[in-house]
Design an enzyme around this catalytic site. Sequence first.
Site, PDB file in Angstrom:
ATOM      1  N   CYS A  96      48.089  -5.172   2.539  1.00 33.03           N
ATOM      2  CA  CYS A  96      49.148  -4.000   2.978  1.00 33.03           C
ATOM      3  C   CYS A  96      48.821  -2.682   2.102  1.00 33.03           C
ATOM      4  O   CYS A  96      47.652  -2.030   2.404  1.00 33.03           O
ATOM      5  CB  CYS A  96      50.391  -4.421   2.723  1.00 33.03           C
ATOM      6  SG  CYS A  96      51.581  -3.721   4.022  1.00 33.03           S
ATOM      7  N   HIS A 197      51.531 -10.668   4.392  1.00 32.38           N
ATOM      8  CA  HIS A 197      52.378 -10.920   3.359  1.00 32.38           C
ATOM      9  C   HIS A 197      52.751 -12.441   3.681  1.00 32.38           C
ATOM     10  O   HIS A 197      52.191 -13.105   4.474  1.00 32.38           O
ATOM     11  CB  HIS A 197      53.694 -10.212   3.172  1.00 32.38           C
ATOM     12  CG  HIS A 197      53.577  -8.761   3.174  1.00 32.38           C
ATOM     13  ND1 HIS A 197      53.106  -8.167   1.657  1.00 32.38           N
ATOM     14  CD2 HIS A 197      53.317  -7.779   3.825  1.00 32.38           C
ATOM     15  CE1 HIS A 197      53.229  -6.809   1.929  1.00 32.38           C
ATOM     16  NE2 HIS A 197      53.150  -6.471   2.966  1.00 32.38           N
TER      17      HIS A 197
HETATM   18  N1  GLN Z   1      53.528   1.864   2.829  1.00 30.79           N
HETATM   19  C1  GLN Z   1      52.555   1.165   3.588  1.00 30.79           C
HETATM   20  C2  GLN Z   1      52.960   1.229   5.170  1.00 30.79           C
HETATM   21  O1  GLN Z   1      54.229   1.423   5.426  1.00 30.79           O
HETATM   22  C3  GLN Z   1      52.082  -0.142   2.995  1.00 30.79           C
HETATM   23  C4  GLN Z   1      53.526  -1.136   3.414  1.00 30.79           C
HETATM   24  C5  GLN Z   1      53.679  -2.168   2.474  1.00 30.79           C
HETATM   25  O2  GLN Z   1      52.638  -2.440   1.647  1.00 30.79           O
HETATM   26  N2  GLN Z   1      54.421  -3.080   2.924  1.00 30.79           N
HETATM   27  O3  GLN Z   1      51.979   1.166   5.761  1.00 30.79           O
END
Ligand code: GLN
Length: 245
Positions: A96, A197
């Site tokens: 992510c 995740h």
């Molecule tokens: N901030 C990033 C997004 O929203 C990654 C989010 C995350 O790692 N859950 O795309």
Amino acid sequence: MSMSDNSLRLVWVYPDLLSTYGDQGNALVVERRAHQRGLQVERYDVRSDQPVPTSGDIYLIGGGEDRPQRLASERLRRDGGLQRAVGNGAIVFSVCAGYQILGNEFINDLGQREPGLGLLDVVSTRGEGERCVGDVLGDIDPQLGLPELTGFENHQGITHVGPGARPFARVRLGKGNGTGDGTEGAYNGTVFGTYMHGPVLARNPLIADLLLKLALDVNALPPTDDRWYDALRGERIAAAQQQPA
Ligand code: GLN
């Protein structure tokens, strides 16, 4: 990359900034599956005020919220250790926010274009539509020889995969890279990125084994008892199939 003294060096990058949704579980799974194969593991949890060691075998990076993501990217760029490690042949598996940071560029919390580390040929922008949230099912690139992908996504960013990388998977359920082309994640050589995740390596332990095989430079590992992993996979795959599209 050769391991020193039968010992695998596992680096968990910036747990103080990047570790949402239990992504640290990825480090536990790699550690555990290495131990089950008789390998010793030296694990380094590297905080964002510490230099990233350059001689690790496997580096793991998790997800994060937008501001910590910008800080992490700034510090990793300045530090340079991760880039040198990849130059030495290290394996990197990122999730992510970590995935976006490995790319060429992403949109930061201030709405500005923030350079990434340029370790994966991907560019992330902010999706205009709804956040991508929910369970995901997908098929991993057949070249990697892995079973179906299960994970959980929660991101606003969307990621375009350039010619220098291959999509890691194609989604059957969920958004993945969010570009509407059905791709999910990206990889090139030993550098991997995914939106999943779960923690993703707990849900997909054979991805952890792939990282171990790359580190050991072997084609196969001794089998393990995967009943608990399979039970978790089965549960999550069934839950994903029931979620509204
Ligand atoms: N901030 C990033 C997004 O929203 C990654 C989010 C995350 O790692 N859950 O795309």
